[in-house]
Scaffold this active site. Sequence first.
Site, PDB file in Angstrom:
ATOM      1  N   GLU A  52       0.823  -1.205   0.000  1.00  0.00           N
ATOM      2  CA  GLU A  52       0.000   0.000   0.000  1.00  0.00           C
ATOM      3  C   GLU A  52       0.860   1.260   0.000  1.00  0.00           C
ATOM      4  OE1 GLU A  52      -1.995  -2.808   3.073  1.00  0.00           O
ATOM      5  OE2 GLU A  52      -0.074  -2.617   2.051  1.00  0.00           O
ATOM      6  N   CYS A  75      -2.635  -3.497   7.285  1.00  0.00           N
ATOM      7  CA  CYS A  75      -2.302  -3.716   8.691  1.00  0.00           C
ATOM      8  C   CYS A  75      -2.665  -2.490   9.514  1.00  0.00           C
ATOM      9  CB  CYS A  75      -0.822  -4.054   8.848  1.00  0.00           C
ATOM     10  SG  CYS A  75       0.318  -2.745   8.346  1.00  0.00           S
ATOM     11  N   CYS A  84      -0.275   0.490   7.882  1.00  0.00           N
ATOM     12  CA  CYS A  84      -0.651   0.959   6.550  1.00  0.00           C
ATOM     13  C   CYS A  84      -1.956   1.755   6.584  1.00  0.00           C
ATOM     14  CB  CYS A  84      -0.787  -0.216   5.597  1.00  0.00           C
ATOM     15  SG  CYS A  84       0.792  -0.971   5.156  1.00  0.00           S
ATOM     16  N   ALA A 154       9.450 -36.446  -9.671  1.00  0.00           N
ATOM     17  CA  ALA A 154       9.543 -36.566 -11.126  1.00  0.00           C
ATOM     18  C   ALA A 154       9.561 -38.054 -11.441  1.00  0.00           C
ATOM     19  CB  ALA A 154      10.809 -35.886 -11.645  1.00  0.00           C
ATOM     20  N   SER A 168      18.680 -41.651 -12.068  1.00  0.00           N
ATOM     21  CA  SER A 168      17.526 -40.762 -12.165  1.00  0.00           C
ATOM     22  C   SER A 168      17.810 -39.521 -13.007  1.00  0.00           C
ATOM     23  CB  SER A 168      17.081 -40.316 -10.761  1.00  0.00           C
ATOM     24  OG  SER A 168      18.122 -39.601 -10.106  1.00  0.00           O
ATOM     25  N   TRP A 170      18.195 -38.042 -16.650  1.00  0.00           N
ATOM     26  CA  TRP A 170      17.148 -37.256 -16.002  1.00  0.00           C
ATOM     27  C   TRP A 170      15.813 -37.907 -16.315  1.00  0.00           C
ATOM     28  CZ3 TRP A 170      18.491 -33.811 -12.508  1.00  0.00           C
ATOM     29  CH2 TRP A 170      19.732 -33.180 -12.601  1.00  0.00           C
ATOM     30  N   THR A 196      18.822 -39.939  -0.901  1.00  0.00           N
ATOM     31  CA  THR A 196      18.976 -39.049  -2.052  1.00  0.00           C
ATOM     32  C   THR A 196      20.354 -38.406  -2.060  1.00  0.00           C
ATOM     33  OG1 THR A 196      16.606 -38.576  -2.179  1.00  0.00           O
ATOM     34  CG2 THR A 196      18.093 -36.952  -3.143  1.00  0.00           C
ATOM     35  N   ARG A 299      11.263 -43.167   0.133  1.00  0.00           N
ATOM     36  CA  ARG A 299      10.892 -43.464   1.515  1.00  0.00           C
ATOM     37  C   ARG A 299      10.469 -42.201   2.260  1.00  0.00           C
ATOM     38  NH1 ARG A 299      11.585 -48.558   2.884  1.00  0.00           N
ATOM     39  NH2 ARG A 299      12.964 -49.869   1.638  1.00  0.00           N
TER      40      ARG A 299
END
Length: 363
Positions: A52, A75, A84, A154, A168, A170, A196, A299
């Site tokens: 604002e 606010c 504001c 993915a 993996s 890709w 991972t 997992r």
Amino acid sequence: MNDTDYMQQALTLAEKGRGYTSPNPMVGAVVVKDGEIVGRGWHKKAGGPHAEVNAIADAGKKAVGAALYVTLEPCNHQGRTPPCTRAILSAGICRVVVAMADPNPDVAGGGHAYLRAAGVEVTTGVCEKDALRLNEAFVRFVRTKRPFVILKCAATLDGRIATSAGDSKWVTGPESRKYVHELRHAADAIMVGIGTVRSDDPSLTTRIEGRQGKDPVRIILDTRLTISEDAVALRQKSEAKTIIVTGPGNFGEKAARIIAGGAELIEAPVSSAGIDLDRLMEILGRRGISSLLIEGGSRVAASAISSSIVDKVCFFYAPKILGGDGVPICAGPGPALMKDAVPVSISGIRQFGPDFMVEAYIR
């Protein structure tokens, strides 16, 4: 243009703050006078001027007698910046149109009431659903003190995120991966399991072509603290920290070396499935992490679903089929009956190059 059109302009401005405003919400505003937008603004970063104030400053003297369209209730309290509502009155704004009320029950409606008491016409609920969707993470965090959780994966069409050998790279194409970095940029933190880290050794950073993205806090689930001290995630030159979440009894010499290298260790309760993710969400919420992107592996994905911590899923599918064994999206025990499957509400399907993404909310 009508109220909806002007509010859509404000919502577009609010989107510019994605990734930069946390723990504050994304907010946009436009000042309209005689049917013309004379001021535009959005909240650019936490601690900076609110939307604002920026829009009123952009309008200058034209703000007198104008209408202000803002995506979140102004606010009415002193925070890092002044209220504001005072700026709106000082500027001579005569009408305020708001998309959504402040989700904080302690202050909701206060800004509207203050402005109305001062003689300003206030209209609420214009494009409210769009505004709530824009700030879904902020709303969730304010109301529950827990992060809004997105589970991303993915996969091939037959639901595999890697081959049986663990390859993996890709699964999906560059267009999908580009969007994933937008998801990282928008999230406060990103979380993966130690599996991972072992298989992919990811950087867990944000890389966006053409602009500087924001790195999320990197969170690695490692119940027994088996992470290699040479892992890429421990050696990032990034403003975002790396946090390893481990079980009790692991704060020995290795932990001391990892901490000395700049990472942080958090001890969390452990369940039969590993780190207790429900309790971890409480811990992360207390640390001010309002949004979390889970990127795997299988997992961790299964544990996140079974722990009921996931709010939204973004599943990317590539036009390819492994046609045999491989790593599934979720690995581990699941329900015996189809009626016990987790129901979702699909909110959209988007295409990225040859891939498509299903976005859905857990019901």
